[in-house]
Structure formats: C-alpha cells, structure tokens
Design a protein around this motif. Structure first.
Motif, mmCIF file in Angstrom:
data_model
loop_
_atom_site.group_PDB
_atom_site.id
_atom_site.type_symbol
_atom_site.label_atom_id
_atom_site.label_comp_id
_atom_site.label_asym_id
_atom_site.label_seq_id
_atom_site.Cartn_x
_atom_site.Cartn_y
_atom_site.Cartn_z
ATOM 1 N N PHE A 38 20.472 -13.379 1.273
ATOM 2 C CA PHE A 38 20.170 -14.813 1.216
ATOM 3 C C PHE A 38 20.351 -15.456 2.587
ATOM 4 O O PHE A 38 20.858 -16.568 2.708
ATOM 5 N N ALA A 39 19.928 -14.763 3.640
ATOM 6 C CA ALA A 39 20.180 -15.226 5.007
ATOM 7 C C ALA A 39 19.209 -16.307 5.455
ATOM 8 O O ALA A 39 19.545 -17.130 6.306
ATOM 9 N N SER A 40 17.980 -16.341 4.902
ATOM 10 C CA SER A 40 16.985 -17.304 5.376
ATOM 11 C C SER A 40 17.378 -18.726 4.988
ATOM 12 O O SER A 40 18.089 -18.948 4.002
ATOM 13 N N ASP A 41 16.888 -19.689 5.767
ATOM 14 C CA ASP A 41 17.207 -21.091 5.501
ATOM 15 C C ASP A 41 16.575 -21.595 4.200
ATOM 16 O O ASP A 41 17.040 -22.575 3.628
ATOM 17 N N ASN A 42 15.519 -20.921 3.756
ATOM 18 C CA ASN A 42 14.817 -21.334 2.547
ATOM 19 C C ASN A 42 14.949 -20.248 1.467
ATOM 20 O O ASN A 42 13.997 -19.954 0.747
ATOM 21 N N CYS A 43 16.136 -19.663 1.343
ATOM 22 C CA CYS A 43 16.330 -18.481 0.493
ATOM 23 C C CYS A 43 16.119 -18.773 -0.986
ATOM 24 O O CYS A 43 15.692 -17.887 -1.733
ATOM 25 N N VAL A 44 16.401 -20.000 -1.433
ATOM 26 C CA VAL A 44 16.235 -20.306 -2.854
ATOM 27 C C VAL A 44 14.778 -20.170 -3.265
ATOM 28 O O VAL A 44 14.454 -19.585 -4.308
ATOM 29 N N ASP A 45 13.869 -20.666 -2.427
ATOM 30 C CA ASP A 45 12.441 -20.528 -2.719
ATOM 31 C C ASP A 45 11.954 -19.112 -2.417
ATOM 32 O O ASP A 45 11.157 -18.546 -3.171
ATOM 33 N N ASP A 46 12.422 -18.542 -1.312
ATOM 34 C CA ASP A 46 11.977 -17.187 -0.946
ATOM 35 C C ASP A 46 12.339 -16.176 -2.023
ATOM 36 O O ASP A 46 11.554 -15.266 -2.311
ATOM 37 N N ARG A 47 13.521 -16.314 -2.614
ATOM 38 C CA ARG A 47 13.967 -15.379 -3.645
ATOM 39 C C ARG A 47 13.643 -15.858 -5.053
ATOM 40 O O ARG A 47 14.140 -15.303 -6.035
#
Length: 490
Positions: free
Chosen positions: A257-266
C-alpha cells in the motif's frame, strides 16, 4: 509479456514437479482397479474375522515405519497419556454416548427422505473476536434420484451480523462419460473483513459485499491423473469498514500500500468484476475422504484473473497430502470391539495408560497425516492487483492457532503434520504441529518470519460422513483458539 522469464521459470518448474509427482509409481488402470478391489475385500474380511492386517510393503516396513515411529515416540510415551488423564472428567458424558449410541442416533435424527439421502444439521464455530458463527448445512446425496449428483447448501451467520451463503452442486459421469463437474455459488456480506498489510504485523479492515459463481470440470487424463479446468466469475464490491475499525493508510501500511492513491489502486473503495480461468492436474489415491488412513493426494492449479480497470493478476498453488497408516491392525474400532471394552472406569483407564498396553491397544492403530501447500501470485500491472491476490496463512491453511488470516503476502509455504489415533468408536484423537511462512517471494524468506501453530483435539466421523472436529490450537506460546466446525481440514 505478462510475467518475467524468472517468474515463468518458477511457474513451469513447479508444473513439471507436479506432473512428475502425479505420475510417480504408475499402475495400469486394470491393475489399480484390481488392487483396490482386493484391498476393499481385505478390509471387509478384517472387520468380519477380526484378524490383523499386516503391512508387507518393504518401504513402509523397513524405512517409513521405524522413522515415523521414532518421531511419534514422545507423543506415545508422554503427550497422549497426559491427554487421556486430562479427559477423565469427561467419563460420564462419554459413557452415556457409548451406551446410548448418541452419535449413531444423531446421524439418524438429521437424516430424511428415502434411504436417508437428505441431511440437515446446524453448524457452529466458536473462536475469539467476531469469528464465531452459527448456521446450517443441508446435503442431498441423491439429487434427481441418482448417486452421481449431489447438492450442499450452507449458511453462516456471524455474531456481528455478517453472513455468508454457499451452494455446491457436483455431478459425476455426465451423459455416461468420464466427465465430472462442480458448480459453486457464493454470496458474502462482511462488514469488517480483515487485511493484514504484508510485512507490517498490523491488521486493518474493509467491507466486502460480493457474490460469484464457479464451474469446474475434470476428466481422467491417464492412470489416476485428472485434468481440471474451470471458469470463475466474481462481482466484487469493496468499501470502507464501520467506524471504529482501522482502515488502510497509504504510505504507512507497508510496500503493498505504498502508493499515494493505494485505496483506489487496490480497489478498496469500488465495485469491479473478476473473470478467471483455471487449469490444473489432480491425482487422488486416498482410501476414504472422511477417515483417510492411506494414500496421497496431489493437486496443482494455475489461474489467470482478468479484472476490470487493469487489475489483472495470476497465481498457482501446489498441495500435497499424504497419509501413513502405521498400525498392523485395522484403524477403526468396530461396534463389537466397543461392546467388549465395556463401561469406562478409572482402574481401566490407568491400566490402559501403561505404555505396553498403549502400544498394544491404541498405538497399533495410528495414522500420520501430512500436508504441504506452496503458492505464489504475480500482478500484471504493478501496484494494481486487488488485496485478495495475496496468499494467506489462515485457520483453514491449516494454521489452527489463529482465528482468521493474519499473515498475507505474494508467496506462501505451509506444512502440517497430524498424529491421529482412535479413542472410541467414531472418535479420533489428534495432535498436530503446523509451520507456515509468507513473503514477497521464495528468496525473501527468513527464519524469524516462520509462524507456528500446534495443538490437539478430536475428530468425529464414520466412513460415509464427517460430522465435526473440535480442536484447541496454540499460536506458538500464545493463548489458544477453539475450533469447532463441520469442515475437515484434510
């Protein structure tokens, strides 16, 4: 290319290994059938005559038996006698169960229809946290009046209001051919589904309201090896957890969950679709699925997930199960033997606990059950695979010292050894030890990441049905988890 050369090498290496294991010790179909018929007749004869069954296989007689007997000696000498003594307060209910044939009557009570082809019974799981549940299971063993079609329906309602529904339909020898089919329908309404962020040791949550349907077909390939293929559809709806439960924090919850937009990315706050195709091989020589005492089961599958919004991933898993029957007698206690044992009393228990009597009466009937599971997943678009792409160590791996699935990553290896012995008719005692590890890949495994689970319990079953199991699992030296369920782990 969907995956790198090193990943493909790993995938095809495991596939070749699986194929080798699947065809090891080949037998012709005719010889295999003859040997099974002979084994079944010997089993029937042993029940009728009470004669001992000797193991004449050279490998088991001179290698496997001495080695495994040495490994299980501490259990025979110390652990099991302690358990037997600790069970002494349970003497009154055990006596009542034996004298009144409670287990047999319970099976009759939950069976309906012509030749008892329908069964309906409650289910119960008691564990820590919100994992406890009640529900029911319905089975129809002769759908459409034939033994080749079966239906299982189960419903689970959790203490916090979550619920799950499962439908499983199986058909064998479709149209008179060798083709078999399995169809599954599932629906989940889980408000507080756990997410253990990889490599963090923490626990976060999200809600999961999903449904799906799966279809699998298997057909004999050669000898006792089947080829298995399937199509799976999932309608996924993820959302934020209820207030008071921690949700994912991007950048602070590990590399997944490192990306700044991880909630949408995952895909943790969206609705999406998953279309999956699977292919595998299966070889099963286990003598009985409810009380397995010999044989092995090798299963390998690979699955590609085409997920909307560029969230594709693929995965594989290899499962090896092996059962070693170490006794020289039949395993199960017959009704005649149970009557000959007579009433339970403390002097009889003390006499039984003497080592030479243990060896003679109980440990001539023992089974070592072993299971190895290896799995790995790969994301096609970096940083886009959903959370369920990760493999986990959970209560069903089995890691029975844990109530849910607290460890998750791209790669998983788990090994379970279980020692089984009959206590009374239809009841087995079990002692188990389980090891498991997860990581980014096989090269990143470290010994300090190894997780342990151990414990003991009972299994209640007869050859035509598995009723339930009750087990006490310890996570290392931590507090125990109680498992009471109708599902057999292996």
């Amino acid at each position: 290319m969907f995956f790198s050369w090193s990943q493909s090498n790993s995938f095809f290496g495991v596939l070749i290994c699986c194929l080798f294991l699947a065809i090891a010790s080949p037998l012709s179909a005719e010889n295999s059938k003859q040997e099974k018929d002979v084994a079944m007749q010997e089993f029937i004869d042993s029940l009728q005559s009470g004669e001992n069954r000797n193991d004449t296989n050279i490998f088991y007689e001179y290698i496997a038996h001495p080695v495994l007997a040495l490994v299980t000696w501490p259990m025979e000498k110390f652990v099991v006698p302690v358990i037997e003594t600790a069970l002494y307060p349970a003497k009154p209910p055990l006596r009542y169960m034996l004298n009144e044939q409670v287990l047999e009557r319970a099976i009759d009570l939950i069976s309906f229809g012509e030749k008892n082809q329908i069964m309906l019974y409650p289910t119960l799981v008691i564990t820590t946290g919100t994992g406890s549940l009640v529900g029911f299971t319905a089975r129809h063993k002769k759908l459409f009046g034939r033994n080749t079609e079966r239906l299982v329906v189960s419903f689970s309602f959790f203490v916090n209001g979550n619920w799950k529904m499962r439908y499983r339909f199986s058909a064998k020898k479709i149209g008179g051919s060798k083709l078999n089919a399995n169809i599954k329908i599932l629906q989940d309404n889980v408000k507080n589904k756990k997410i253990p962020p990889p490599q963090t040791g923490t626990m976060k949550y999200h809600s999961d309201t999903s449904w799906g349907i799966s279809s699998e077909f298997n057909h004999p390939l050669f000898e006792e090896v089947d080829v298995v293929s399937g199509f799976h559809y999932r309608h996924r709806k993820f959302d934020a957890p209820p207030k008071g439960l921690a949700s994912i924090t991007c950048g602070d919850d590990g590399p997944f969950f490192a990306s700044d937009n991880c909630v949408d990315d995952r895909a943790l706050n969206t609705t999406f679709q998953d279309y999956s195709w699977s292919l595998g091989v299966d070889r099963n020589t286990v003598n009985n699925e409810n009380i397995p005492t010999s044989g092995n089961h090798v299963n390998f599958w690979w699955m590609y997930h085409w997920v909307t919004d560029n969230r594709d991933f693929h995965e594989w898993e290899l499962t090896l199960k092996k059962y070693f029957f170490l006794g020289v007698e039949r395993y199960e206690i017959t009704p005649t033997e149970q009557r000959e044992m007579g009433d339970l009393n403390f002097s009889k228990i003390k006499k039984t606990l003497k080592y030479h009597n243990l060896k003679k009466q109980i440990f001539n009937r023992k089974v070592i059950a072993a299971q190895l599971r290896v799995a790995q997943a790969y994301e096609v678009y970096e940083g886009r695979a959903p959370v369920y792409a990760l493999h986990n160590l959970s209560n069903d791996t089995p890691m029975r010292g844990y109530s849910s699935s607290p460890f998750r990553d791209w790669t998983k290896v788990a090994l379970c050894l279980e020692y089984r012995f009959p206590i009374i008719r239809l009841v087995e005692g079990t002692i188990f030890d389980e090891q498991g590890i997860v990581g980014e890949n096989f090269n990143t495994f470290e010994l300090d990441q190894l997780k342990n689970s151990w414990g003991f319990g009972i299994r209640i079953a007869r050859r035509d049905i598995f009723l339930c199991r009750g087990q006490l699992g310890f996570p290392g030296w931590g507090p125990p988890v109680i498992n009471i369920t109708v599902d057999t782990v292996f």
